[in-house]
Design a protein around this motif. Sequence first.
Motif, PDB file in Angstrom:
ATOM      1  N   LEU A   1       0.847  -1.190   0.000  1.00 16.20           N
ATOM      2  CA  LEU A   1       0.000   0.000   0.000  1.00 16.20           C
ATOM      3  C   LEU A   1       0.885   1.244   0.000  1.00 16.20           C
ATOM      4  CD1 LEU A   1      -2.704   1.560   0.384  1.00 16.20           C
ATOM      5  CD2 LEU A   1      -2.416   1.171   2.859  1.00 16.20           C
ATOM      6  N   PHE A   2       0.605   2.201  -0.869  1.00 11.59           N
ATOM      7  CA  PHE A   2       1.337   3.464  -0.960  1.00 11.59           C
ATOM      8  C   PHE A   2       0.375   4.605  -0.639  1.00 11.59           C
ATOM      9  CE2 PHE A   2       3.664   0.571  -3.638  1.00 11.59           C
ATOM     10  CZ  PHE A   2       4.989   0.880  -3.388  1.00 11.59           C
ATOM     11  N   VAL A   3       0.799   5.471   0.299  1.00  6.46           N
ATOM     12  CA  VAL A   3      -0.007   6.640   0.684  1.00  6.46           C
ATOM     13  C   VAL A   3       0.908   7.858   0.707  1.00  6.46           C
ATOM     14  CG1 VAL A   3      -1.618   5.244   2.028  1.00  6.46           C
ATOM     15  CG2 VAL A   3       0.364   6.270   3.152  1.00  6.46           C
ATOM     16  N   GLY A   4       0.323   9.021   0.532  1.00  2.00           N
ATOM     17  CA  GLY A   4       1.066  10.269   0.618  1.00  2.00           C
ATOM     18  C   GLY A   4       0.874  10.931   1.973  1.00  2.00           C
ATOM     19  N   ILE A   5       1.965  11.480   2.523  1.00  3.92           N
ATOM     20  CA  ILE A   5       1.895  12.173   3.818  1.00  3.92           C
ATOM     21  C   ILE A   5       2.578  13.531   3.675  1.00  3.92           C
ATOM     22  CG2 ILE A   5       1.822  10.036   5.166  1.00  3.92           C
ATOM     23  CD1 ILE A   5       4.787  10.397   5.749  1.00  3.92           C
ATOM     24  N   ASP A   6       2.185  14.471   4.544  1.00  4.08           N
ATOM     25  CA  ASP A   6       2.738  15.828   4.507  1.00  4.08           C
ATOM     26  C   ASP A   6       3.889  16.015   5.483  1.00  4.08           C
ATOM     27  OD1 ASP A   6       1.038  16.889   2.556  1.00  4.08           O
ATOM     28  OD2 ASP A   6      -0.577  17.103   4.023  1.00  4.08           O
ATOM     29  N   ARG A   7       3.950  15.174   6.522  1.00  2.00           N
ATOM     30  CA  ARG A   7       4.931  15.380   7.592  1.00  2.00           C
ATOM     31  C   ARG A   7       5.875  14.172   7.645  1.00  2.00           C
ATOM     32  NH1 ARG A   7      -0.014  16.829   9.720  1.00  2.00           N
ATOM     33  NH2 ARG A   7      -0.170  14.894  10.937  1.00  2.00           N
ATOM     34  N   PRO A   8       6.988  14.220   6.906  1.00  5.32           N
ATOM     35  CA  PRO A   8       7.911  13.077   6.905  1.00  5.32           C
ATOM     36  C   PRO A   8       8.491  12.778   8.283  1.00  5.32           C
ATOM     37  CG  PRO A   8       8.376  14.550   5.064  1.00  5.32           C
ATOM     38  CD  PRO A   8       7.398  15.256   5.942  1.00  5.32           C
ATOM     39  N   ARG A   9       8.634  13.801   9.138  1.00  5.79           N
ATOM     40  CA  ARG A   9       9.203  13.562  10.464  1.00  5.79           C
ATOM     41  C   ARG A   9       8.296  12.677  11.318  1.00  5.79           C
ATOM     42  NH1 ARG A   9      11.542  19.535  12.225  1.00  5.79           N
ATOM     43  NH2 ARG A   9      12.617  19.988  10.264  1.00  5.79           N
ATOM     44  N   GLU A  10       6.987  12.641  10.993  1.00  6.85           N
ATOM     45  CA  GLU A  10       6.044  11.807  11.751  1.00  6.85           C
ATOM     46  C   GLU A  10       5.775  10.499  11.019  1.00  6.85           C
ATOM     47  OE1 GLU A  10       2.575  14.038  12.621  1.00  6.85           O
ATOM     48  OE2 GLU A  10       3.683  15.793  13.349  1.00  6.85           O
ATOM     49  N   ARG A  11       6.733  10.061  10.236  1.00  3.81           N
ATOM     50  CA  ARG A  11       6.572   8.878   9.414  1.00  3.81           C
ATOM     51  C   ARG A  11       6.214   7.643  10.255  1.00  3.81           C
ATOM     52  NH1 ARG A  11       8.418   7.791   4.354  1.00  3.81           N
ATOM     53  NH2 ARG A  11       8.775   5.586   3.818  1.00  3.81           N
ATOM     54  N   ILE A  12       6.931   7.425  11.328  1.00  8.37           N
ATOM     55  CA  ILE A  12       6.701   6.218  12.136  1.00  8.37           C
ATOM     56  C   ILE A  12       5.351   6.274  12.864  1.00  8.37           C
ATOM     57  CG2 ILE A  12       7.576   4.902  14.105  1.00  8.37           C
ATOM     58  CD1 ILE A  12      10.374   5.534  13.168  1.00  8.37           C
ATOM     59  N   PRO A  13       4.947   7.379  13.528  1.00 13.27           N
ATOM     60  CA  PRO A  13       3.605   7.413  14.130  1.00 13.27           C
ATOM     61  C   PRO A  13       2.487   7.241  13.106  1.00 13.27           C
ATOM     62  CG  PRO A  13       4.964   9.170  15.016  1.00 13.27           C
ATOM     63  CD  PRO A  13       5.725   8.571  13.890  1.00 13.27           C
ATOM     64  N   ILE A  14       2.636   7.830  11.901  1.00 14.28           N
ATOM     65  CA  ILE A  14       1.606   7.669  10.864  1.00 14.28           C
ATOM     66  C   ILE A  14       1.526   6.213  10.418  1.00 14.28           C
ATOM     67  CG2 ILE A  14       0.964   8.321   8.523  1.00 14.28           C
ATOM     68  CD1 ILE A  14       2.236  11.053   9.053  1.00 14.28           C
ATOM     69  N   LEU A  15       2.698   5.578  10.283  1.00 13.47           N
ATOM     70  CA  LEU A  15       2.718   4.160   9.874  1.00 13.47           C
ATOM     71  C   LEU A  15       2.048   3.294  10.928  1.00 13.47           C
ATOM     72  CD1 LEU A  15       3.696   2.182   7.719  1.00 13.47           C
ATOM     73  CD2 LEU A  15       5.850   1.978   8.990  1.00 13.47           C
ATOM     74  N   SER A  16       2.267   3.626  12.205  1.00 13.92           N
ATOM     75  CA  SER A  16       1.621   2.857  13.273  1.00 13.92           C
ATOM     76  C   SER A  16       0.095   3.009  13.212  1.00 13.92           C
ATOM     77  CB  SER A  16       2.156   3.325  14.629  1.00 13.92           C
ATOM     78  OG  SER A  16       1.492   2.669  15.691  1.00 13.92           O
ATOM     79  N   ALA A  17      -0.401   4.233  12.991  1.00 13.51           N
ATOM     80  CA  ALA A  17      -1.852   4.449  12.886  1.00 13.51           C
ATOM     81  C   ALA A  17      -2.419   3.745  11.653  1.00 13.51           C
ATOM     82  CB  ALA A  17      -2.132   5.951  12.821  1.00 13.51           C
TER      83      ALA A  17
END
Length: 531
Positions: free
Chosen positions: A470-486
Amino acid sequence: MSKQFHLLAVVFALLVLAAGAVGAAASVPAPATLYMVNREIVTFRAEVLGGAPAERVERTRARLRQIPDTAIDQPIRTLSTELDGSPGVQFFLGEYLMLAVVEGDVDAAAGQSLEALVAQTQERLQEARRAWHQLKDTPLLLRGLMWTAVGTAVFALLVWALYRAGGAGLNRLERWRDRMVARHAHVDLGEFVARVVVGSVQVVQWLVIGALAYGWLRFVVGSFVATAPIAERLDDWLWNKLVWIADGFLGSLPGLITIVIVLAITRAIADAIGYVFEAIRSGRLKLPLVHPETTSATRRIVSILVWGLGIAVAYPYLPGSGSEAFKGLSVLFGLMLTLGSTSLVTQAMSGLVIVYSRALRKGDFVEVNDVQGTVTEVAALATKIVNVRNEEITIPNSVLVSSPIRNYSRLAGDSGTLLATKVTIGYDAPWRQVQALLIEAARRTPAVRREPAPYVYQRALSDFYVEYELFVGIDRPRERIPILSALHANIQDAFNEHGVQIMSPHFEGQPPNAVLVPKEQWHAPPAQPPS
């Protein structure tokens, strides 16, 4: 062949002449001075009876020690003689021979004659005899001790008063300095002036104590007959040093002025270069081959070159730059640089590669050697990264150059950066349903962008499962790991809600029924049937 022979003959002759000159210079004896009761009597300059001037001094001292004290008041008489074929004069105390001078002892540079040397020596011997008598004068010795005690007491009192007054003044100045420091959150000119004043007062205090110590020593040494000449020599030494310092300072003024002018011009050039690079960094000026992201490093390199050139031009005008001490320090620094520069230069060159390749910059979220985090510093020798556990990790630049760098922030721009995750599902789950569930989980994650829309690839058809990514776009690369967890949490919820098993089955034997998806279930919710 004859030309070569003549050339060798000339070289040999020059070497012989040089060796003779060196031998002649080495054969000139060093002068030696005879002292009696710390008073200068005569300076021997010639060899007599095979004895160098220093040996003559030792022989004379041994001869004087053999003269009894009872002969001290006998008349001092002279006798003309000839020693080693040179005219000279012997000095007797009564019937005891004291010393002898020859024509070679005359100070020719001062225009002295043998008769003047004899008269001067006789006068100094009389003065030494008077000093010897004063050494035996007990009241004179007691008076010297008394003045020494008085001078020591006065010296101790002055030093104590200076410490008390200086300490109180320094305390006030230090409190003033601390107030200046507390008044400003950054370095201020007033704070700098306060620190200079405090340091200057401390230096002046030690200089005054040194002057008092010299005055005390001069007074004590001059209070005794035996050491009075030492006090006079102390005065001469101090005066000569002061004159030497003054002459050196005045002689160095043109060079110092030249150094100030050169450094001022260098500073102006460096400031102009800094202004140009600041304009490039801010986008107000564009130059070919100079990228705004590399302006800081380029500015430092050019500034170092400019200052290095300015120092090289000013160095010959530095007082003492041609002395042996400066040469020794230059050799020492060169040796230290040679021994320790290999690793240093490697790291510095690697740092330049990183800067000019624009692989990363401060604030980027990157991954290097399984280390994910935010870049906090890109220095000349190493790069610092802070990971999600708030740990600062220092990576040498040589390691960065030899490792792949994943920069999740560089291409984020308006479309954000991509975040990917993989999941494996058995062949009994409809792939359309699996893709729809993954996209639904992505839409439920708040930090996932709606544009570009999430999408799914089937990466592999393995023996036991299908691998989906799955590929998704995010705006905040620094929060990469918390976004991946959610996102992972939402994937589990979506699959559980629709009864799709995430666990991939591994078969030990062939199932009785074929593991496949019936056609009527190809578009199971939330997959949409074709229109």
